[in-house]
Design an enzyme around this catalytic site. Structure first.
Site, PDB file in Angstrom:
ATOM      1  CG  LEU A  12       6.424   5.833  13.328  1.00 18.66           C
ATOM      2  CD1 LEU A  12       6.580   5.971  14.837  1.00 18.66           C
ATOM      3  CD2 LEU A  12       5.212   4.967  12.988  1.00 18.66           C
ATOM      4  CG  ASP A  37       7.332   3.863  -4.930  1.00 16.07           C
ATOM      5  OD1 ASP A  37       6.424   3.582  -4.118  1.00 16.07           O
ATOM      6  OD2 ASP A  37       7.109   4.430  -6.014  1.00 16.07           O
ATOM      7  CB  ALA A  61       1.279   6.319   5.189  1.00 15.41           C
ATOM      8  CB  THR A  63       0.236  11.265   6.293  1.00 14.59           C
ATOM      9  OG1 THR A  63       1.307  12.131   5.903  1.00 14.59           O
ATOM     10  CG2 THR A  63       0.795   9.911   6.680  1.00 14.59           C
ATOM     11  CG  ASP A 103      -7.767   8.328  14.593  1.00 15.93           C
ATOM     12  OD1 ASP A 103      -6.660   8.326  14.010  1.00 15.93           O
ATOM     13  OD2 ASP A 103      -8.470   9.346  14.718  1.00 15.93           O
ATOM     14  CE1 TYR A 126      -3.655   8.537   6.001  1.00 16.49           C
ATOM     15  CE2 TYR A 126      -5.292   8.440   7.739  1.00 16.49           C
ATOM     16  CZ  TYR A 126      -3.984   8.334   7.325  1.00 16.49           C
ATOM     17  OH  TYR A 126      -3.010   8.011   8.242  1.00 16.49           O
ATOM     18  CE  LYS A 130      -2.620   3.980   7.286  1.00 16.97           C
ATOM     19  NZ  LYS A 130      -1.149   3.903   7.007  1.00 16.97           N
TER      20      LYS A 130
HETATM   21  N1  LIG Z   1       0.675  11.446  11.673  1.00 18.30           N
HETATM   22  C1  LIG Z   1      -0.394  11.015  12.320  1.00 18.30           C
HETATM   23  O1  LIG Z   1      -1.021  11.724  13.113  1.00 18.30           O
HETATM   24  C2  LIG Z   1      -0.893   9.601  12.091  1.00 18.30           C
HETATM   25  C3  LIG Z   1      -2.128   9.236  12.650  1.00 18.30           C
HETATM   26  C4  LIG Z   1      -2.585   7.928  12.451  1.00 18.30           C
HETATM   27  C5  LIG Z   1      -1.835   7.037  11.721  1.00 18.30           C
HETATM   28  N2  LIG Z   1      -0.661   7.430  11.174  1.00 18.30           N
HETATM   29  C6  LIG Z   1       0.085   6.445  10.392  1.00 18.30           C
HETATM   30  O2  LIG Z   1       1.383   6.318  10.949  1.00 18.30           O
HETATM   31  C7  LIG Z   1       2.311   6.021   9.911  1.00 18.30           C
HETATM   32  C8  LIG Z   1       3.463   7.014   9.972  1.00 18.30           C
HETATM   33  O3  LIG Z   1       2.931   8.318   9.764  1.00 18.30           O
HETATM   34  P1  LIG Z   1       3.841   9.624   9.800  1.00 18.30           P
HETATM   35  O4  LIG Z   1       3.102  10.632  10.580  1.00 18.30           O
HETATM   36  O5  LIG Z   1       5.240   9.294  10.139  1.00 18.30           O
HETATM   37  O6  LIG Z   1       3.744  10.054   8.268  1.00 18.30           O
HETATM   38  P2  LIG Z   1       4.744  10.949   7.406  1.00 18.30           P
HETATM   39  O7  LIG Z   1       5.555  11.830   8.282  1.00 18.30           O
HETATM   40  O8  LIG Z   1       3.911  11.560   6.332  1.00 18.30           O
HETATM   41  O9  LIG Z   1       5.726   9.861   6.797  1.00 18.30           O
HETATM   42  C9  LIG Z   1       5.323   8.991   5.809  1.00 18.30           C
HETATM   43  C10 LIG Z   1       6.527   8.694   4.971  1.00 18.30           C
HETATM   44  O10 LIG Z   1       6.136   7.809   3.933  1.00 18.30           O
HETATM   45  C11 LIG Z   1       6.800   8.214   2.766  1.00 18.30           C
HETATM   46  N3  LIG Z   1       6.137   7.709   1.579  1.00 18.30           N
HETATM   47  C12 LIG Z   1       5.082   8.240   0.897  1.00 18.30           C
HETATM   48  N4  LIG Z   1       4.807   7.501  -0.169  1.00 18.30           N
HETATM   49  C13 LIG Z   1       5.703   6.480  -0.187  1.00 18.30           C
HETATM   50  C14 LIG Z   1       5.943   5.393  -1.055  1.00 18.30           C
HETATM   51  N5  LIG Z   1       5.190   5.183  -2.149  1.00 18.30           N
HETATM   52  N6  LIG Z   1       6.964   4.554  -0.763  1.00 18.30           N
HETATM   53  C15 LIG Z   1       7.730   4.754   0.328  1.00 18.30           C
HETATM   54  N7  LIG Z   1       7.560   5.758   1.178  1.00 18.30           N
HETATM   55  C16 LIG Z   1       6.549   6.620   0.934  1.00 18.30           C
HETATM   56  C17 LIG Z   1       6.813   9.720   2.830  1.00 18.30           C
HETATM   57  O11 LIG Z   1       7.798  10.238   1.983  1.00 18.30           O
HETATM   58  P3  LIG Z   1       7.627  11.712   1.355  1.00 18.30           P
HETATM   59  O12 LIG Z   1       7.423  12.642   2.505  1.00 18.30           O
HETATM   60  O13 LIG Z   1       8.896  11.912   0.623  1.00 18.30           O
HETATM   61  O14 LIG Z   1       6.422  11.624   0.479  1.00 18.30           O
HETATM   62  C18 LIG Z   1       7.122   9.943   4.298  1.00 18.30           C
HETATM   63  O15 LIG Z   1       8.509   9.986   4.521  1.00 18.30           O
HETATM   64  C19 LIG Z   1       1.504   6.049   8.605  1.00 18.30           C
HETATM   65  O16 LIG Z   1       1.095   4.739   8.314  1.00 18.30           O
HETATM   66  C20 LIG Z   1       0.290   6.872   8.957  1.00 18.30           C
HETATM   67  O17 LIG Z   1      -0.818   6.530   8.138  1.00 18.30           O
HETATM   68  C21 LIG Z   1      -0.169   8.688  11.329  1.00 18.30           C
END
Ligand SMILES: NC(=O)c1ccc[n+]([C@@H]2O[C@H](COP(=O)([O-])OP(=O)(O)OC[C@H]3O[C@@H](n4cnc5c(N)ncnc54)[C@H](OP(=O)(O)O)[C@@H]3O)[C@@H](O)[C@H]2O)c1
Length: 295
Positions: A12, A37, A61, A63, A103, A126, A130
């Site tokens: 995202l 961080d 996050a 994830t 969700d 998780y 959240k």
């Molecule tokens: N993906 C889904 O289907 C989904 C569904 C519901 C909600 N969400 C929410 O939507 C948001 C975006 O999700 P996404 O799918 O884009 O997740 P993502 O691709 O896993 O991206 C999360 C990012 O956060 C970074 N991160 C992890 N620990 C961190 C820290 N301590 N400080 C700073 N950055 C950190 C990760 O870096 P590294 O990769 O280097 O660890 C990664 O770049 C999150 O809040 C997630 O919970 C996602």
């Protein structure tokens, strides 16, 4: 308008940053995990003070839903406690924090869409973490944006894994008894920009593409888009595919709070629009039986 994006290297975060950079008058300060961080409260406070943002979007996050079951402390630190630091730092400079949530704060026992104010009951670590993050953001008068089943051009996702399998003409078994709303990161990013710039009051918002399907239905749609035989996708039950973290069976979110905003399009239309971008970079990975590992 000044924007601060955390987790800018994620699925995202990358799309949001790209879209924001095209918004006239937007000054975008985007930080990947190595650059900021979110668990480092001092660094968060200092960065927010230096940037003086109008809007902070926390896309950071952990994830890995199954991984979180093995390391609750880490999940809580990143997805829960860190949000308190972001919320406080945002409040101190008068910024609006948009906290992404999920969700998975619901138990999936409902059979009608979950409203923004429906009681929460997460089934896994998780989701519990959240929810802690949600409460930290709301407690300081900020915004919580719940989404689910994300797909996008970057990183690993169910959609990209399925697209890879479909391109290889491989058979796959996919769970058919979990229902949700596949959502394109680009459509979600646009919704975040509206919430960041508009007059919608603080609180909980649900931001998903419209419609609903099972993981099986979602996979079949991807096989069709890929020009592969959807018959290669075989439905299986969750029971046949045990995972460390329990998942909600029913993850359909209502959108009452977002009604003043334009509705988000159906997930099938979003998937078709995203399709060329999903194919532009492949996410490695795969096993012949595919469930849902990350959120
Ligand atoms: N993906 C889904 O289907 C989904 C569904 C519901 C909600 N969400 C929410 O939507 C948001 C975006 O999700 P996404 O799918 O884009 O997740 P993502 O691709 O896993 O991206 C999360 C990012 O956060 C970074 N991160 C992890 N620990 C961190 C820290 N301590 N400080 C700073 N950055 C950190 C990760 O870096 P590294 O990769 O280097 O660890 C990664 O770049 C999150 O809040 C997630 O919970 C996602």
């Amino acid at each position: 308008m000044r924007w601060l994006v955390t987790g800018a290297g994620g699925m995202l975060g990358r799309d949001l940053t790209r879209l924001l950079r095209a918004v006239p008058g937007a000054h975008v300060h985007a930080f990947t995990r190595t650059e900021l961080d979110v668990c480092d409260a001092a660094a968060v406070a200092e960065t927010v003070r230096a940037v003086l943002p109008d809007v902070v979007v926390n896309c950071a996050a952990w994830t890995d839903v199954d991984g979180a079951e093995q390391d609750e402390a880490r999940a809580m630190a990143i997805n829960g406690t860190a949000v308190a630091g972001l919320a406080l730092a945002s409040t101190r400079v008068g910024a609006r924090l948009l906290q992404l949530s999920t969700d998975y704060v619901f138990d999936g026992a409902a059979r009608t869409p979950y409203g923004e104010d429906a009681p929460t009951r997460p089934l896994n670590v998780y989701g519990r973490a959240k929810l802690v993050g949600e409460r930290a953001a709301l407690g300081d008068g900020h915004y919580v944006v719940r989404t689910e089943w994300l797909f996008g051009a970057h990183g690993r996702s169910f959609a990209r894994t399925m697209a890879t399998l479909a391109a290889e003409g491989r058979a796959v078994r996919v769970v058919d008894d979990q229902v949700g709303q596949p959502t394109w990161t680009v459509d979600l990013a646009e919704r975040l920009i509206l919430l960041g710039t508009g007059q919608a009051p603080p609180g909980v918002y649900h931001a998903t593409n419209a419609g609903r399907t099972s993981w099986y239905g979602y996979a079949r749609q991807i096989y069709e888009l890929a020009g592969a035989d959807p018959g290669l996708v075989e439905p299986v039950s969750t029971a046949a595919f045990p995972r460390p973290a329990l998942r909600p069976a029913y993850s359909v979110l209502g959108h009452d709070a977002g009604r003043p905003l334009p509705p988000m399009r159906d997930w099938r239309a979003a998937l078709s629009a995203a399709w060329p971008h999903l194919l532009s970079g492949w996410g490695g990975v795969v096993s012949q039986t595919v469930g849902v590992g990350r959120q």
